[in-house]
Design a protein around this motif. Structure first.
Motif, mmCIF file in Angstrom:
data_model
loop_
_atom_site.group_PDB
_atom_site.id
_atom_site.type_symbol
_atom_site.label_atom_id
_atom_site.label_comp_id
_atom_site.label_asym_id
_atom_site.label_seq_id
_atom_site.Cartn_x
_atom_site.Cartn_y
_atom_site.Cartn_z
ATOM 1 N N UNK A 123 -4.041 -7.301 -2.993
ATOM 2 C CA UNK A 123 -2.623 -7.251 -2.584
ATOM 3 C C UNK A 123 -2.246 -8.496 -1.762
ATOM 4 N N UNK A 124 -3.160 -8.942 -0.910
ATOM 5 C CA UNK A 124 -2.869 -10.147 -0.113
ATOM 6 C C UNK A 124 -2.639 -11.358 -1.012
ATOM 7 N N UNK A 125 -3.405 -11.460 -2.076
ATOM 8 C CA UNK A 125 -3.242 -12.593 -2.997
ATOM 9 C C UNK A 125 -1.955 -12.456 -3.810
ATOM 10 N N UNK A 126 -1.543 -11.223 -4.038
ATOM 11 C CA UNK A 126 -0.455 -10.943 -4.972
ATOM 12 C C UNK A 126 0.930 -10.935 -4.316
ATOM 13 N N UNK A 127 1.012 -10.451 -3.081
ATOM 14 C CA UNK A 127 2.326 -10.242 -2.457
ATOM 15 C C UNK A 127 2.696 -11.427 -1.553
ATOM 16 N N UNK A 128 4.006 -11.731 -1.483
ATOM 17 C CA UNK A 128 4.456 -12.827 -0.612
ATOM 18 C C UNK A 128 4.378 -12.427 0.853
ATOM 19 N N UNK A 129 4.898 -11.221 1.165
ATOM 20 C CA UNK A 129 4.864 -10.730 2.546
ATOM 21 C C UNK A 129 4.186 -9.364 2.518
ATOM 22 N N UNK A 130 2.850 -9.362 2.471
ATOM 23 C CA UNK A 130 2.120 -8.120 2.192
ATOM 24 C C UNK A 130 2.485 -6.947 3.105
ATOM 25 N N UNK A 131 2.557 -7.225 4.427
ATOM 26 C CA UNK A 131 2.776 -6.126 5.365
ATOM 27 C C UNK A 131 4.152 -5.479 5.142
ATOM 28 N N UNK A 135 4.929 -1.734 3.216
ATOM 29 C CA UNK A 135 5.674 -0.675 3.904
ATOM 30 C C UNK A 135 6.934 -0.278 3.115
ATOM 31 N N UNK A 136 7.589 -1.272 2.516
ATOM 32 C CA UNK A 136 8.753 -0.963 1.681
ATOM 33 C C UNK A 136 8.361 -0.049 0.523
ATOM 34 N N UNK A 137 7.201 -0.325 -0.060
ATOM 35 C CA UNK A 137 6.733 0.485 -1.189
ATOM 36 C C UNK A 137 6.503 1.935 -0.747
ATOM 37 N N UNK A 138 5.853 2.096 0.429
ATOM 38 C CA UNK A 138 5.600 3.454 0.937
ATOM 39 C C UNK A 138 6.941 4.168 1.169
ATOM 40 N N UNK A 139 7.865 3.483 1.796
ATOM 41 C CA UNK A 139 9.159 4.098 2.087
ATOM 42 C C UNK A 139 9.939 4.422 0.807
ATOM 43 N N UNK A 148 6.249 3.871 9.549
ATOM 44 C CA UNK A 148 5.879 2.633 10.248
ATOM 45 C C UNK A 148 4.370 2.524 10.432
ATOM 46 N N UNK A 149 3.931 1.294 10.701
ATOM 47 C CA UNK A 149 2.559 1.068 11.141
ATOM 48 C C UNK A 149 2.455 1.477 12.608
ATOM 49 N N UNK A 150 1.240 1.834 13.057
ATOM 50 C CA UNK A 150 1.016 2.069 14.479
ATOM 51 C C UNK A 150 0.073 0.981 15.003
ATOM 52 N N UNK A 190 -4.003 -2.314 9.279
ATOM 53 C CA UNK A 190 -2.568 -2.007 9.346
ATOM 54 C C UNK A 190 -2.217 -0.840 8.412
ATOM 55 N N UNK A 191 -2.657 -0.923 7.163
ATOM 56 C CA UNK A 191 -2.221 0.136 6.234
ATOM 57 C C UNK A 191 -2.837 1.488 6.609
ATOM 58 N N UNK A 192 -4.080 1.468 7.131
ATOM 59 C CA UNK A 192 -4.701 2.735 7.559
ATOM 60 C C UNK A 192 -3.973 3.327 8.770
ATOM 61 N N UNK A 193 -3.265 2.489 9.529
ATOM 62 C CA UNK A 193 -2.627 2.969 10.769
ATOM 63 C C UNK A 193 -1.260 3.614 10.529
ATOM 64 N N UNK A 194 -0.792 3.572 9.283
ATOM 65 C CA UNK A 194 0.532 4.155 8.975
ATOM 66 C C UNK A 194 0.557 5.631 9.381
#
Ligand code: GLN
Length: 304
Positions: A123-131, A135-139, A148-150, A190-194
């Motif tokens: 995902x890091x290689x694929x996305x421009x702004x991964x974080x 989060x947009x995808x989850x929402x 949100x991330x915690x 970060x993603x685990x902290x959602x």
């Protein structure tokens, strides 16, 4: 089938039952949670929702998010991802190192930590702004914009993440990590902290009960085949070295996290999320498994 009544029976029974186990403490911030929180939320593909107990309280979803990161990687990269991660059950704990050297840095599946870390690298290689994009995808899946991330939980895990550091270094030595180790681990923590509620989790996983399409908005996210394949991986790998036991007792694909959450899916029927932070020795919620076992036993409905 009257799921409302069944859910209530399960909840009432288990509320009075004392659960064994303790919340995860290897991530110190997770140990601060009230261990006796208990919530359940059921959501049918026809839009019926029932929730009980602490089902609207946010908690750390931890490894449950690995299903969503896999979903986004599979959607954007397609079958190429399977060159870097397998689809076989591991039979080992979620943070185990033992198979990784034998298998030349290719993790058995995307739900053990090593596999989820490879998916983060993709995902890091694929996305421009991964974080932000993640989060947009989850929402988008949750039909919500409050998830949100915690940062406190992510930092707490980072400070104690020696095993994950060992896993990623081993994979890097075999050439299975493209990005800097630090960046990949930060994204993984970060993603685990959602944080999500049972209600939000049940909603987010609806697409997997409906062949890749969000039932209420009719939006197609992934193909039918991709959705079925992700469910197959949940069935075989969603509970690490307890995946057989979960299939045996519950009979549904699902995914757990060390925050005490579990989501299960009955394809074509419903999703259900349970939260109870006391964990068994395999890192899965004690009461969560009991609740789902009771639900599919009382309803006499599972995928089998
Ligand atoms: N973030 C946790 C870890 O890496 C996730 C583990 C889990 O929920 N099983 O250890």
């Amino acid at each position: 089938m009257d799921f409302k009544t069944i859910l209530k029976e399960v909840y009432t029974d288990l509320l009075q039952t004392k659960s064994n186990g303790q919340p995860a403490s290897y991530i110190p911030e997770l140990a601060n949670i009230d261990p006796d929180k208990f919530g359940m939320h059921y959501c049918s593909v026809n839009g019926e929702h029932y929730g009980l107990g602490d089902h609207q309280e946010k908690f750390s979803v931890q490894s449950i998010i690995k299903v969503i990161s896999l979903c986004l990687a599979f959607k954007t990269e397609g079958v190429k991802i399977w060159k870097r991660v397998g689809v076989e059950p591991s039979g080992t704990p979620f943070n185990s190192l033992v198979q990784l050297e034998h298998e030349q840095g290719i993790p058995r599946n995307p739900f053990i930590n090593a596999g989820a870390i490879v998916i983060c690298d993709i995902l890091l290689s694929q996305l421009d702004k991964p974080k932000e994009e993640f989060l947009n995808f989850v929402n988008q899946l949750a039909l919500n914009s409050t998830i949100q991330y915690n940062p406190k939980i992510a930092a707490s895990e980072k400070d104690h993440g020696y095993r994950n550091a060992a896993l990623i270094n081993m994979m890097k030595s075999f050439g299975n990590i493209e990005n800097p180790i630090e960046d990949v681990l930060d994204f993984y923590y970060d993603i685990c902290s959602i944080e999500m509620t049972c209600e939000e989790l049940a909603q987010t996983f609806q697409l997997f009960a409906n062949n890749g399409c969000i039932p209420s908005s009719k939006e197609r996210v992934i193909t039918t085949s991709q959705s079925k394949r992700i469910n197959a991986i949940m069935q075989l790998c969603g509970f690490y070295d307890e995946a057989g036991e979960f299939s045996f007792k519950v009979g549904l694909p699902g995914k757990s996290g060390v925050g005490g959450g579990i989501v299960a899916i009955h394809p074509g029927e419903y999703t259900v999320a349970v939260w109870s932070p006391r964990l068994n020795k395999k890192g899965n919620s004690y009461k969560g498994i009991q609740a789902l076992e009771m639900l599919t036993t009382k309803s006499e409905l599972s995928i089998f």
